[in-house]
Enzyme design. Structure first.
Site, mmCIF file in Angstrom:
data_model
loop_
_atom_site.group_PDB
_atom_site.id
_atom_site.type_symbol
_atom_site.label_atom_id
_atom_site.label_comp_id
_atom_site.label_asym_id
_atom_site.label_seq_id
_atom_site.Cartn_x
_atom_site.Cartn_y
_atom_site.Cartn_z
ATOM 1 N N ASP A 179 0.859 -1.180 0.000
ATOM 2 C CA ASP A 179 0.000 0.000 0.000
ATOM 3 C C ASP A 179 0.901 1.239 0.000
ATOM 4 O O ASP A 179 2.127 1.114 -0.048
ATOM 5 C CB ASP A 179 -0.923 -0.007 1.234
ATOM 6 C CG ASP A 179 -0.161 0.168 2.549
ATOM 7 O OD1 ASP A 179 1.085 0.270 2.535
ATOM 8 O OD2 ASP A 179 -0.818 0.211 3.597
ATOM 9 N N ASP A 230 1.409 4.769 2.286
ATOM 10 C CA ASP A 230 1.021 5.368 3.570
ATOM 11 C C ASP A 230 1.409 6.841 3.624
ATOM 12 O O ASP A 230 2.536 7.198 3.283
ATOM 13 C CB ASP A 230 1.739 4.636 4.713
ATOM 14 C CG ASP A 230 1.539 3.133 4.669
ATOM 15 O OD1 ASP A 230 0.425 2.684 4.965
ATOM 16 O OD2 ASP A 230 2.492 2.404 4.311
ATOM 17 N N ASP A 269 -3.324 4.552 2.674
ATOM 18 C CA ASP A 269 -3.675 4.910 4.055
ATOM 19 C C ASP A 269 -3.361 6.378 4.291
ATOM 20 O O ASP A 269 -2.233 6.811 4.058
ATOM 21 C CB ASP A 269 -2.814 4.101 5.045
ATOM 22 C CG ASP A 269 -3.490 2.834 5.513
ATOM 23 O OD1 ASP A 269 -4.512 2.456 4.910
ATOM 24 O OD2 ASP A 269 -2.998 2.234 6.474
HETATM 25 P P1 DGT Z 1 4.126 -2.588 2.976
HETATM 26 O O1 DGT Z 1 3.043 -1.582 2.910
HETATM 27 O O2 DGT Z 1 3.607 -3.985 3.154
HETATM 28 O O3 DGT Z 1 5.058 -2.496 1.844
HETATM 29 O O4 DGT Z 1 5.004 -2.334 4.291
HETATM 30 P P2 DGT Z 1 4.854 -1.199 5.380
HETATM 31 O O5 DGT Z 1 6.047 -1.254 6.244
HETATM 32 O O6 DGT Z 1 4.521 0.107 4.734
HETATM 33 O O7 DGT Z 1 3.665 -1.718 6.273
HETATM 34 P P3 DGT Z 1 2.199 -1.112 6.484
HETATM 35 O O8 DGT Z 1 1.745 -0.335 5.319
HETATM 36 O O9 DGT Z 1 1.324 -2.254 6.919
HETATM 37 O O10 DGT Z 1 2.325 -0.163 7.726
HETATM 38 C C1 DGT Z 1 3.167 0.969 7.723
HETATM 39 C C2 DGT Z 1 3.652 1.215 9.083
HETATM 40 O O11 DGT Z 1 2.652 1.787 9.878
HETATM 41 C C3 DGT Z 1 4.017 -0.075 9.759
HETATM 42 O O12 DGT Z 1 5.356 -0.342 9.562
HETATM 43 C C4 DGT Z 1 3.646 0.122 11.192
HETATM 44 C C5 DGT Z 1 2.605 1.171 11.148
HETATM 45 N N1 DGT Z 1 1.223 0.715 11.357
HETATM 46 C C6 DGT Z 1 0.537 -0.245 10.708
HETATM 47 N N2 DGT Z 1 -0.709 -0.325 11.164
HETATM 48 C C7 DGT Z 1 -0.822 0.608 12.116
HETATM 49 C C8 DGT Z 1 -1.873 1.051 12.965
HETATM 50 O O13 DGT Z 1 -2.992 0.542 12.953
HETATM 51 N N3 DGT Z 1 -1.580 2.095 13.792
HETATM 52 C C9 DGT Z 1 -0.344 2.670 13.831
HETATM 53 N N4 DGT Z 1 -0.126 3.687 14.651
HETATM 54 N N5 DGT Z 1 0.640 2.280 13.067
HETATM 55 C C10 DGT Z 1 0.411 1.267 12.229
HETATM 56 MG MG MG Z 2 2.748 0.375 3.639
#
Ligand code: DGT
Ligand code: MG
Length: 366
Positions: A204, A206, A290
């Protein structure tokens, strides 16, 4: 040939937030195997096991070279008996039977397919599997009533399971910046998540939105979302109050104005350049985006909290709680010894409060 040259002993600190973990992973075969077991545990309601495998994988990701023998791992933190057995099997036989049988198992494959639908979590997937539903076709034929998120998830299934590229993330950033400038000049947009850590693809995109004047961020989310909707950029959207604090371990205290902290889960409609010679007629793709709005007073905490990786975040909170008697959240840092909050206007200050060396985003890929 000089085998012993490679029998280097590795040494890494115990908490992932004390380490620098770039995207360069010298042990991808091992970490992929451990990550698969972690994923299986998380999908099967075994969070503790999942974290143990994630921590073990993270230690291997932080090593400066490939592991060639078990002796090199002596004394390393977070490598439990189970993880070591998996590593040993792969080093000796090229593969782990446990990992391969999990990968092939009908149950795991069904969990992956069903939780691959936006809006479907492990519990729902498990319930459907017990009814014999293992595929999207079976789900469609089952006559189950799906909620709005799940309907959108099923409709855009292929797009949402195709990695988002950096170029697509940049294109979406332009749209989000346009939306924010249109409704609130002066407000600021920051790309967070995996793309801020330098990842080339993501599941996604963010964003964190704030306004340099405290209070001016109020009502921002609904205006941004209205603008995006009116311009035809949204296939789905749902704004929620942030409920993150309730879901984290430890006594993280909600900041007084946390009710201003909003999150919108969306599915964007992104125009796509037609590939030359492509037969496709669809000119757009769906992308999960997001949006989070934070007051400027909490911005540094929100930025740190939303940049990830998930394990890095978890380890920061564990460090804060276990080593410093502090509670860290995406809103604030509370010091239990001094019974007060620590202010911070940058990520650097938060690391300093925590007694940690600053780790830049590109080295938080634990
Ligand atoms: P991706 O999107 O799978 O390539 O990898 P990320 O690291 O962007 O993971 P993602 O999009 O699920 O989440 C981004 C960051 O936001 C994650 O590393 C931790 C944080 N995060 C995820 N869900 C929540 C939430 O519900 N609340 C808060 N405060 N932070 C969150
Ligand atoms: Mg992400």
């Amino acid at each position: 040939l000089f085998q012993w040259d490679y029998e280097l002993m590795f040494s890494v600190p115990s908490y992932a937030c004390q380490r620098r973990t770039t995207l360069e992973n010298h042990n991808a075969v091992l970490t992929d195997a451990l990550s698969l077991l972690a994923e299986n545990a998380e999908l099967s309601d075994q969070e503790g096991r999942g974290v143990a495998f994630r921590r073990a994988a993270a230690v291997l990701k932080a090593l400066p070279g490939p592991v060639t023998g078990l002796t090199q791992l002596r004394g390393l933190p977070c490598l439990g008996e189970h993880s070591l057995r998996v590593i040993k099997d792969i080093l000796e036989n090229g593969a782990s039977d446990e990992v391969e049988s999990t990968r092939q198992s009908e149950h795991f494959k069904a969990l992956k397919v069903l939780t691959g639908i936006f809006g479907v979590g492990p519990k729902t997937a498990e319930r459907w599997i017990r009814e014999g539903i293992h595929s999207l076709i079976q789900l469609r034929e089952s006559g189950h009533t799906l909620n709005r998120a799940q309907q959108a998830g099923l409709l855009h299934y292929d797009d949402l399971n195709r990695p988002v590229t950096r170029a697509e993330a940049d294109a979406i950033t332009e749209v989000v910046v346009r939306a924010v400038v249109a409704v609130a000049p002066g407000a600021e947009v920051t790309l967070t998540g995996g793309f801020r850590r330098g990842k080339l693809t993501g599941h996604d995109v963010d964003f964190l939105i704030t306004h340099p004047e405290e209070g001016r961020e109020e009502g921002l989310m609904s205006k941004v979302v209205s603008w995006l909707r009116s311009q035809g950029f949204l296939l789905y959207e749902k704004t929620t109050r942030n409920s993150y604090l309730e879901s984290t371990e430890g006594p993280a205290r909600p900041a007084s104005n946390m009710d201003r902290f909003e999150r919108c889960l969306t599915i964007f409609k992104l125009d796509e350049d037609q590939r030359p010679g492509s037969e496709e007629t669809k000119l757009w793709r769906a992308v999960r985006v997001d949006l989070v709005v934070s007051p400027i007073s909490q911005f540094a905490f929100a930025l740190l909290g939303w940049t990830g990786s998930k394990l890095f975040e978890r380890e920061l909170r564990r460090w804060a709680g276990h080593e410093k008697a502090m509670s860290l959240s995406s809103h604030a840092l509370y010091d239990n010894n001094q019974s007060r909050y620590h202010r911070a206007t940058s990520e650097e200050e938060i690391f300093a409060h925590l007694g940690l060396e600053f780790v830049p985003p590109s080295e938080r890929n634990a």
